[in-house]
Design a protein around this motif. Structure first.
Motif, PDB file in Angstrom:
ATOM      1  N   VAL A 110       0.987  -1.350   0.026  1.00 44.30           N
ATOM      2  CA  VAL A 110       0.012   0.476   0.327  1.00 44.30           C
ATOM      3  C   VAL A 110       1.035   1.062  -0.200  1.00 44.30           C
ATOM      4  CG1 VAL A 110      -1.627   1.608   1.818  1.00 44.30           C
ATOM      5  CG2 VAL A 110      -1.800  -1.110   1.366  1.00 44.30           C
ATOM      6  N   LEU A 111       2.056   1.371   0.904  1.00 41.88           N
ATOM      7  CA  LEU A 111       2.917   2.864   0.787  1.00 41.88           C
ATOM      8  C   LEU A 111       3.287   2.492  -0.499  1.00 41.88           C
ATOM      9  CD1 LEU A 111       4.238   2.033   3.643  1.00 41.88           C
ATOM     10  CD2 LEU A 111       3.474   3.491   3.897  1.00 41.88           C
ATOM     11  N   ALA A 123      -9.983   6.237  -4.432  1.00 42.97           N
ATOM     12  CA  ALA A 123      -9.618   7.591  -3.764  1.00 42.97           C
ATOM     13  C   ALA A 123      -8.534   7.291  -2.391  1.00 42.97           C
ATOM     14  CB  ALA A 123     -11.011   8.273  -3.073  1.00 42.97           C
ATOM     15  N   LEU A 124      -8.605   5.602  -2.209  1.00 39.61           N
ATOM     16  CA  LEU A 124      -7.990   5.557  -1.347  1.00 39.61           C
ATOM     17  C   LEU A 124      -6.293   5.562  -1.426  1.00 39.61           C
ATOM     18  CD1 LEU A 124      -9.789   2.441   0.498  1.00 39.61           C
ATOM     19  CD2 LEU A 124     -10.005   4.039   1.571  1.00 39.61           C
ATOM     20  N   PHE A 125      -6.414   5.756  -2.406  1.00 38.08           N
ATOM     21  CA  PHE A 125      -4.768   5.588  -3.275  1.00 38.08           C
ATOM     22  C   PHE A 125      -4.147   7.100  -4.071  1.00 38.08           C
ATOM     23  CE2 PHE A 125      -6.270   1.129  -3.152  1.00 38.08           C
ATOM     24  CZ  PHE A 125      -4.682   0.654  -2.369  1.00 38.08           C
ATOM     25  N   VAL A 126      -5.015   7.940  -3.418  1.00 35.32           N
ATOM     26  CA  VAL A 126      -5.099   9.473  -4.498  1.00 35.32           C
ATOM     27  C   VAL A 126      -4.478   9.992  -2.881  1.00 35.32           C
ATOM     28  CG1 VAL A 126      -5.646  11.399  -5.787  1.00 35.32           C
ATOM     29  CG2 VAL A 126      -6.514   8.888  -6.460  1.00 35.32           C
ATOM     30  N   GLY A 130      -7.789  10.516  -0.609  1.00 34.64           N
ATOM     31  CA  GLY A 130      -6.794   9.932   0.551  1.00 34.64           C
ATOM     32  C   GLY A 130      -7.137   8.448   1.147  1.00 34.64           C
ATOM     33  N   ALA A 131      -6.511   7.990   1.891  1.00 43.09           N
ATOM     34  CA  ALA A 131      -5.991   7.284   2.867  1.00 43.09           C
ATOM     35  C   ALA A 131      -6.764   7.414   4.120  1.00 43.09           C
ATOM     36  CB  ALA A 131      -4.876   6.408   2.831  1.00 43.09           C
TER      37      ALA A 131
END
Length: 244
Positions: free
Chosen positions: A21-22, A79-82, A140-141
């Motif tokens: 994920v990072l 959106a979790l990766f933006v 955002g995450a």
């Protein structure tokens, strides 16, 4: 009893999901128009237009999501990766690195991956429902990472982490994780009460994610034996020794 050696063995295998994920969040940010490093998006007005289109495509737009737009239903995941800027990215990744490693080791890779995505999706969905008429994009995450913080508080209440507080001149000091996380939760609560009406920083998503994470860990691990670890030698890392 769950032996500390079991978690140590998991550490040898590595927290694959956390690191993946990072890496994905950083890679997505670097190639996006938001980083300003990709020359294909141009400069000036062209770059601003590309950034707006990027957020609109991959971020959550509450009025579209709550209206049942099929294409919008996947945006709480994308959106979790933006992320909106460098500070947004680095802050989220720091929290994920510090608290995600041990949480993943306890939950297992598949369990942690499903938990991370589920908490993030529901946190962003809750924010969209609360601001159903808004056309402002949310990315955002933070919601997913807030879920990790909530789970960590239940799973490792006695862990100690290195933290930086502005009012302590950003000195790296070690505090009990419970103190840091409760302090963080209170800040989010105060911020949402002080925020003006209407959308803005997604403090609500933070609180929802945190609550979901804590409840998930409580429901899944309630009644399970606490981690039993032997007294470590002087050179050994303590539980939660994850330096940012």
């Amino acid at each position: 009893m769950i032996e500390w050696s079991a978690l140590r063995a998991a550490a040898v295998r590595g927290p694959t999901v956390t690191y993946t994920v990072l890496a994905l969040c950083c890679l997505v940010f670097l190639v996006s128009p938001v980083s300003g490093l990709n020359p294909s998006y141009g400069t000036g007005d062209a770059l601003l237009a590309a950034q707006g289109a990027y957020f609109a495509r991959w971020g959550v737009i509450p009025n579209e999501l709550t209206a049942g737009d099929p294409g919008a239903l996947v945006t709480p995941l994308t959106a979790l990766f933006v992320h909106g800027n460098w500070l947004h990215l680095l802050g989220n990744m720091l929290f994920l690195y510090v608290f995600g490693v041990l949480a993943e080791e306890r939950m297992g890779r598949i369990g942690f991956a499903l938990f991370y995505l589920g908490a993030g999706y529901l946190a962003l969905l809750a924010y969209a429902v609360a601001h159903a008429s808004s056309d402002q994009t949310l990315v955002g995450a933070s919601g997913a990472i807030s879920g990790v913080l909530g789970a960590f508080l239940y799973l490792f209440p006695r862990a100690r982490v290195t933290s930086l507080f502005p009012f302590l001149l950003f000195l790296p000091l070690r505090f009990p994780a419970a103190l840091v996380l409760v302090f963080w939760f209170v800040l989010q609560w105060l911020a949402i009460r002080a925020a003006p009406a209407g959308p803005g920083v997604a403090y609500l998503a933070h609180l929802v994610g945190f609550g979901l994470g804590f409840l998930y860990a409580w429901g899944r691990f309630r009644g399970a034996a606490r981690v039993k670890r032997p007294k470590p030698p002087a050179s050994a890392a303590t539980e939660g020794e994850n330096q940012p």
